[in-house]
Design an enzyme around this catalytic site. Structure first.
Site: not given
Length: 461
Positions: A83-85, A350, A393
């Site tokens: 996952r994005h930060g 993603g 994340a």
């Protein structure tokens, strides 16, 4: 879409982001004054709340916990879906936060110090921020890159990166692209490489599959009745009590505090911690009992929108599921044929909306009783808990090992071993069953789970 970025540009992206981060908010605190409710922040939580040892050493790895199945095993391929930060709130949540802030400034009364601090607090979140990656999010991925390279040095290495054996893929959303650049920048900085080019692929078909799944979009995403359990819980006695306690603390009429405002208080505390590493005075509006209720409300949302609530939630990820196993199969076949593995590591960035459906399809974190509006009291020990599963994340890492000719697959979630459901007797010493056993276990999905068929609005019989 394949994009190539010079490494020195990536390093500059990370460097100036890091300088900006530290000049604005000081150095990262080793022992911040963490709110007691931080461990309930669901998808708005920091990665450090899932792995508290990182608070003292952000680059620490637990090699006693994450290790090969046995001494004879060597890792041959790694797929990481991340996952994005940490990010800014979306415009929708900014609106909710603004409404609560306006109410407090105009209507709240009382002499408590924290209340005075709230009334003097400046609403600095804007609609334009709309989910963009924050500086802490840059560091989330930079640090994760270093830790994964320490855990799997033969797969995520300078040599593998320079030879093109590490592939990067991302959603087109800015927070995901910038997280990918930050991950790459962390590796480039670690290995002191600049004058080279590195590419990444923008692939929304895989990383935002939910946008292209018509049955999910129409029957769940755009269908308010799909969230009936959440709507009912928002009117429950538990939620009303949270709202009343907030009203009591602000000395305003109960009717002034809506469920959206209670959620906004929760998010204001969460965002201030995630972005600025501070214990905001907004956190004083809630206690742990309140936080547990609000955590459950968000888990209900995720359960019914991305998890086990509706079958299409997980089936929408069929396309990503097959992509993952194609990569694993290719590496397995190359090893069996005596060839070198061409793709040592795949890093795919993603969203929570990418990872949760896939985890659900694979059968992880499934409770015996579904989450509903009426069973909050009995769900205190539920497995489906996004505060633990899906912080910023969050990452699912699948590692394929060659153990003297026997291939084994190890699953990690957020750098912790994750047992494959239904394979308890075949997990092996370190939770790594034979790869063939994993394929057999998911055989029905591997033979079917056709994205096009599953996502038809009116599937053919």
């Amino acid at each position: 879409m394949l994009l190539t970025i010079p490494l020195k540009v990536i390093i500059a992206h990370f460097f100036f982001s890091y300088i900006s981060c530290c000049s604005l908010w000081g150095n990262v605190l080793t022992t911040p004054d963490i709110p007691a409710i931080a461990k309930y922040f669901t998808t708005k939580g920091r990665y450090e709340e899932v792995n508290p040892y990182l608070i003292d050493d952000i680059l620490a790895v637990n090699k006693s916990l994450v290790k090969p199945p046995s001494a004879e095993c060597r890792e041959i391929h790694l797929t990481a879906i991340i996952r994005h930060g940490s990010r800014y709130p979306t415009a929708k949540n900014v609106k909710k936060m603004r409404e609560l802030h306006n109410l407090v400034v105009q209507k709240a009364s009382g002499e408590e110090r924290w209340l005075r601090e709230i009334t003097q607090w400046k609403m600095w979140y804007t609609d334009e921020m709309d989910g963009r990656l924050v500086q802490k999010g840059v560091l989330d991925h930079r640090h994760l890159a270093v830790r994964l390279s320490k855990l799997f040095p033969s797969l995520i290495s300078k040599e593998k990166l320079q030879d093109g054996h590490i592939k990067f893929m991302t959603s087109s959303k800015h927070r995901c692209v910038n997280s990918t650049l930050s991950f790459q920048g962390g590796l480039a900085k670690l290995w002191d490489i600049e004058d080279e080019e590195i590419d990444y692929e923008v692939n929304d078909a895989l990383m935002r599959f939910f946008d292209n799944c018509t049955r999910f979009v129409e029957n769940v995403d755009k269908n308010q009745s799909a969230m009936a359990e959440l709507d009912e819980f928002k009117s429950s006695a538990e939620m009303r009590r949270v709202q009343e306690k907030i009203a009591d603390r602000l000395l305003v009429p109960y009717s002034h505090i809506t469920s959206d405002m209670a959620e906004a208080a929760f998010y204001l505390c969460a965002y201030e911690l995630a972005i600025k590493t501070i214990n905001s005075p907004w956190c004083q509006l809630l206690d742990e009992v309140d936080a547990l209720v609000l955590e459950y409300a968000n888990d209900l949302k995720q359960f019914w929108k991305r998890g086990y609530g509706h079958d299409i939630n997980s089936k929408s990820s069929c396309i990503l599921f097959h992509d993952v196993f194609r990569r694993l199969d290719r590496a397995a076949n190359e090893i069996r044929s005596g060839s070198n593995v061409t793709e040592a590591a795949t890093i795919q960035v993603g969203h929570a909306d990418t990872l949760l459906p896939l985890l659900t399809l694979l059968g992880f974190f499934k409770d015996s009783v579904p989450l509903t509006a009426n069973n909050y009291v009995t769900q205190g020990q539920r497995a489906f808990r996004t505060s633990r599963m899906m912080p910023y994340a969050a990452n699912l890492v699948l590692v394929l090992y060659d153990c003297s000719g026997n291939l084994r697959l190890q699953a990690l979630l957020n750098e912790r071993p994750l047992a494959f459901p239904g394979l308890a007797a075949n997990q092996g010493e370190e939770g790594a069953p034979l790869y063939q056993d994993v394929r057999d276990h998911y055989g029905e999905l591997l033979q079917g789970c056709d994205f096009e068929k599953e996502c038809q609005l009116f599937p053919s019989k």
